[in-house]
Scaffold this active site. Structure first.
Site, PDB file in Angstrom:
ATOM      1  N   GLU A   1       3.207  -9.883 -49.863  1.00  0.00           N
ATOM      2  CA  GLU A   1       4.305  -8.927 -49.728  1.00  0.00           C
ATOM      3  C   GLU A   1       3.828  -7.706 -48.957  1.00  0.00           C
ATOM      4  O   GLU A   1       2.712  -7.233 -49.179  1.00  0.00           O
ATOM      5  CB  GLU A   1       4.741  -8.523 -51.145  1.00  0.00           C
ATOM      6  CG  GLU A   1       5.732  -7.397 -51.223  1.00  0.00           C
ATOM      7  CD  GLU A   1       6.062  -7.006 -52.647  1.00  0.00           C
ATOM      8  OE1 GLU A   1       6.631  -7.817 -53.391  1.00  0.00           O
ATOM      9  OE2 GLU A   1       5.750  -5.857 -53.018  1.00  0.00           O
TER      10      GLU A   1
ATOM     11  N   HIS B   1      13.671  -8.175 -49.139  1.00  0.00           N
ATOM     12  CA  HIS B   1      14.184  -7.880 -50.476  1.00  0.00           C
ATOM     13  C   HIS B   1      15.513  -7.154 -50.327  1.00  0.00           C
ATOM     14  O   HIS B   1      15.643  -6.255 -49.495  1.00  0.00           O
ATOM     15  CB  HIS B   1      13.178  -7.002 -51.234  1.00  0.00           C
ATOM     16  CG  HIS B   1      11.915  -7.736 -51.551  1.00  0.00           C
ATOM     17  ND1 HIS B   1      10.922  -7.208 -52.354  1.00  0.00           N
ATOM     18  CD2 HIS B   1      11.476  -8.973 -51.178  1.00  0.00           C
ATOM     19  CE1 HIS B   1       9.938  -8.094 -52.454  1.00  0.00           C
ATOM     20  NE2 HIS B   1      10.251  -9.160 -51.742  1.00  0.00           N
TER      21      HIS B   1
ATOM     22  N   ARG C   1      17.744  -5.910 -58.503  1.00  0.00           N
ATOM     23  CA  ARG C   1      18.605  -4.780 -58.850  1.00  0.00           C
ATOM     24  C   ARG C   1      18.075  -3.495 -58.239  1.00  0.00           C
ATOM     25  O   ARG C   1      18.816  -2.655 -57.755  1.00  0.00           O
ATOM     26  CB  ARG C   1      18.687  -4.631 -60.381  1.00  0.00           C
ATOM     27  CG  ARG C   1      19.694  -3.593 -60.810  1.00  0.00           C
ATOM     28  CD  ARG C   1      19.502  -3.157 -62.233  1.00  0.00           C
ATOM     29  NE  ARG C   1      18.259  -2.406 -62.389  1.00  0.00           N
ATOM     30  CZ  ARG C   1      17.846  -1.887 -63.526  1.00  0.00           C
ATOM     31  NH1 ARG C   1      18.557  -2.060 -64.632  1.00  0.00           N
ATOM     32  NH2 ARG C   1      16.713  -1.213 -63.586  1.00  0.00           N
TER      33      ARG C   1
ATOM     34  N   ASP D   1      15.248  -0.110 -58.946  1.00  0.00           N
ATOM     35  CA  ASP D   1      15.065   0.833 -60.053  1.00  0.00           C
ATOM     36  C   ASP D   1      16.071   1.972 -59.949  1.00  0.00           C
ATOM     37  O   ASP D   1      16.775   2.109 -58.959  1.00  0.00           O
ATOM     38  CB  ASP D   1      13.627   1.374 -60.040  1.00  0.00           C
ATOM     39  CG  ASP D   1      12.662   0.328 -60.580  1.00  0.00           C
ATOM     40  OD1 ASP D   1      13.006  -0.339 -61.573  1.00  0.00           O
ATOM     41  OD2 ASP D   1      11.583   0.172 -59.991  1.00  0.00           O
TER      42      ASP D   1
HETATM   43  P1  FAD Z   1      17.877  -7.528 -63.228  1.00  0.00           P
HETATM   44  O1  FAD Z   1      17.554  -8.959 -63.195  1.00  0.00           O
HETATM   45  O2  FAD Z   1      19.263  -7.106 -62.945  1.00  0.00           O
HETATM   46  O3  FAD Z   1      17.413  -6.963 -64.646  1.00  0.00           O
HETATM   47  C1  FAD Z   1      17.355  -5.574 -64.902  1.00  0.00           C
HETATM   48  C2  FAD Z   1      17.379  -5.327 -66.411  1.00  0.00           C
HETATM   49  O4  FAD Z   1      18.671  -5.625 -66.919  1.00  0.00           O
HETATM   50  C3  FAD Z   1      16.412  -6.210 -67.194  1.00  0.00           C
HETATM   51  O5  FAD Z   1      15.947  -5.468 -68.302  1.00  0.00           O
HETATM   52  C4  FAD Z   1      17.274  -7.374 -67.665  1.00  0.00           C
HETATM   53  O6  FAD Z   1      16.774  -7.957 -68.849  1.00  0.00           O
HETATM   54  C5  FAD Z   1      18.607  -6.674 -67.873  1.00  0.00           C
HETATM   55  N1  FAD Z   1      19.767  -7.522 -67.581  1.00  0.00           N
HETATM   56  C6  FAD Z   1      19.911  -8.404 -66.561  1.00  0.00           C
HETATM   57  N2  FAD Z   1      21.134  -8.959 -66.617  1.00  0.00           N
HETATM   58  C7  FAD Z   1      21.783  -8.421 -67.681  1.00  0.00           C
HETATM   59  C8  FAD Z   1      23.079  -8.571 -68.241  1.00  0.00           C
HETATM   60  N3  FAD Z   1      23.968  -9.449 -67.748  1.00  0.00           N
HETATM   61  N4  FAD Z   1      23.414  -7.831 -69.334  1.00  0.00           N
HETATM   62  C9  FAD Z   1      22.531  -6.945 -69.864  1.00  0.00           C
HETATM   63  N5  FAD Z   1      21.280  -6.756 -69.382  1.00  0.00           N
HETATM   64  C10 FAD Z   1      20.910  -7.480 -68.293  1.00  0.00           C
HETATM   65  N6  FAD Z   1      12.122  -2.817 -56.375  1.00  0.00           N
HETATM   66  C11 FAD Z   1      12.488  -2.221 -55.206  1.00  0.00           C
HETATM   67  O7  FAD Z   1      13.064  -1.135 -55.240  1.00  0.00           O
HETATM   68  N7  FAD Z   1      12.217  -2.802 -53.994  1.00  0.00           N
HETATM   69  C12 FAD Z   1      11.592  -3.991 -53.887  1.00  0.00           C
HETATM   70  O8  FAD Z   1      11.367  -4.485 -52.779  1.00  0.00           O
HETATM   71  C13 FAD Z   1      11.190  -4.656 -55.092  1.00  0.00           C
HETATM   72  N8  FAD Z   1      10.562  -5.862 -55.065  1.00  0.00           N
HETATM   73  C14 FAD Z   1      10.225  -6.499 -56.241  1.00  0.00           C
HETATM   74  C15 FAD Z   1       9.653  -7.766 -56.184  1.00  0.00           C
HETATM   75  C16 FAD Z   1       9.295  -8.428 -57.360  1.00  0.00           C
HETATM   76  C17 FAD Z   1       8.678  -9.807 -57.286  1.00  0.00           C
HETATM   77  C18 FAD Z   1       9.513  -7.806 -58.619  1.00  0.00           C
HETATM   78  C19 FAD Z   1       9.092  -8.494 -59.883  1.00  0.00           C
HETATM   79  C20 FAD Z   1      10.105  -6.540 -58.679  1.00  0.00           C
HETATM   80  C21 FAD Z   1      10.483  -5.881 -57.503  1.00  0.00           C
HETATM   81  N9  FAD Z   1      11.107  -4.628 -57.533  1.00  0.00           N
HETATM   82  C22 FAD Z   1      11.476  -4.016 -56.346  1.00  0.00           C
HETATM   83  C23 FAD Z   1      11.343  -3.942 -58.800  1.00  0.00           C
HETATM   84  C24 FAD Z   1      12.743  -4.239 -59.405  1.00  0.00           C
HETATM   85  O9  FAD Z   1      13.758  -3.748 -58.548  1.00  0.00           O
HETATM   86  C25 FAD Z   1      12.817  -3.549 -60.764  1.00  0.00           C
HETATM   87  O10 FAD Z   1      11.907  -4.146 -61.652  1.00  0.00           O
HETATM   88  C26 FAD Z   1      14.200  -3.410 -61.389  1.00  0.00           C
HETATM   89  O11 FAD Z   1      14.094  -2.467 -62.468  1.00  0.00           O
HETATM   90  C27 FAD Z   1      14.772  -4.693 -61.963  1.00  0.00           C
HETATM   91  O12 FAD Z   1      15.170  -5.543 -60.971  1.00  0.00           O
HETATM   92  P2  FAD Z   1      15.660  -7.048 -61.345  1.00  0.00           P
HETATM   93  O13 FAD Z   1      16.118  -7.654 -60.088  1.00  0.00           O
HETATM   94  O14 FAD Z   1      14.642  -7.743 -62.144  1.00  0.00           O
HETATM   95  O15 FAD Z   1      16.949  -6.677 -62.246  1.00  0.00           O
END
Ligand code: FAD
Length: 317
Positions: free
Chosen positions: A18, A94, A124, A126
């Protein structure tokens, strides 16, 4: 080609990594030259992170402060094109819910499709640093599964407005994030996995994990994911510790544990150079064990610095 096709066709564990887009004002050429050595290990795909807007304060005469929104690392589409042209790798941009309306997401996906991008990682994002919790745009997505659904819809020719629908559809392979040590907002690992399953059911085809330093956490996670009915590839994400400050910052930022055995070694380090040697040796051991377990790809968080990842890949691949 799609990530899932690379994985299906591979006879051994793949190497991938990445990168961060360069800061605004810095050269893409320098960044690409910096990662060039990693091409020796033939990564089929390279992820490009996305960084949402931040706020800076501009001082005006009389001391007035103006809050200004800025994106410090723009250029995703250009970087994807450059990766394809220069290295012939599949870029994986992403995409975030945060800071995007559905219309902006649709347009971004069209741009990516036009330049030949076939894979995206749907996230999603942060919370905005000035807000305590994640707040979606007025016409944006609250969770990654909703973004996955929008991309999936476009893959089926369904756009936001009926009049756009002409039968043409995109064909993105969609990845999502997973957290072997639980996402910090999730009430439990079981609930986090339930929401991971929701992302897969919405159309995601593979998972990339948050970094971890104890392989057992990854193995347990995969086992629990399989028990929860998640059958897609789960790619482990790895990062070598390379500085003294990361010993404090990585657990605080990413809500993960550093194993005692690693900490015993890090405790003896006095300089960043000492930490880097320990971090690289640890990542090599982790990588070798994961390869032995037959993981689909080893995905390294390089922060666009090739040096440590190069040494690890040289020892492992
Ligand atoms: P989600 O899957 O939407 O989950 C977020 C939270 O909500 C979790 O606690 C989950 O349990 C909860 N949740 C999900 N669905 C529901 C629902 N239906 N009802 C209630 N709760 C729910 N961040 C950046 O800004 N830029 C990047 O390029 C980036 N790259 C990343 C790459 C990887 C491989 C990883 C692991 C993380 C990356 N992140 C990045 C960080 C990421 O954006 C954050 O960790 C963010 O807080 C969560 O994103 P997510 O897509 O996992 O969210």
């Amino acid at each position: 080609m799609k990530i899932t096709e690379y994985i299906d066709q591979a006879k051994k564990t793949l190497f991938s990594f990445e990168i961060l887009p360069p800061l605004k004002g810095q050269s893409l050429h320098d960044m690409l030259a910096g990662i060039e050595p990693l091409m020796e290990f033939k990564p089929p795909f390279v992820d490009v992170t996305y960084h949402r807007e931040e706020y800076i304060y501009k001082q005006h005469p009389g001391g007035l402060l103006q809050k200004v929104s800025t994106k410090k690392r723009p250029g995703t589409v250009g970087i994807c094109a450059a990766l394809m042209n220069r290295f012939h790798v599949a870029p994986v941009p992403h995409l975030l819910c945060g800071g995007f309306s559905k219309e902006e997401t649709e347009n971004a996906l069209i741009d990516l499709e036009f330049i030949g991008v076939q894979n995206v990682l749907a996230l999603r994002g942060d919370a905005d640093k000035s807000e305590g919790k994640f707040i979606a745009e007025e016409d944006g997505h609250r969770y990654a599964y909703e973004l996955v659904k929008q991309i999936s819809d476009m893959n089926n020719g369904i756009y936001l407005h009926d009049e756009t629908e002409t039968g043409f559809h995109t064909d993105f392979c969609i990845g999502v994030a997973g957290y072997p040590e639980k996402h910090f907002e999730a009430p439990s690992l079981n609930y986090d996995l339930k929401y991971l399953k929701q992302k897969i059911d919405a159309g995601a085809e593979y998972v990339v994990t948050q970094m971890f330093f104890d392989n057992q956490k990854y193995f347990n996670y995969v086992e629990r994911a399989r028990a929860a009915g998640i059958t897609v590839p789960i790619i482990p994400g790895l990062k070598p510790i390379t500085t003294l400050s990361q010993i404090v910052n990585l657990p605080r930022t990413f809500f993960l544990d550093l194993p005692d055995a690693l900490m015993h070694e890090l405790d003896t380090c006095k300089t960043n150079a000492d930490v880097k040697e320990v971090g690289i040796a640890w990542a090599i051991e982790q990588s070798r064990e994961l390869v032995k377990a037959g993981v689909p790809s080893l995905h390294y968080y390089t922060m666009s610095k090739a040096d440590a990842t190069y040494r690890i890949a040289k020892a492992v691949f």
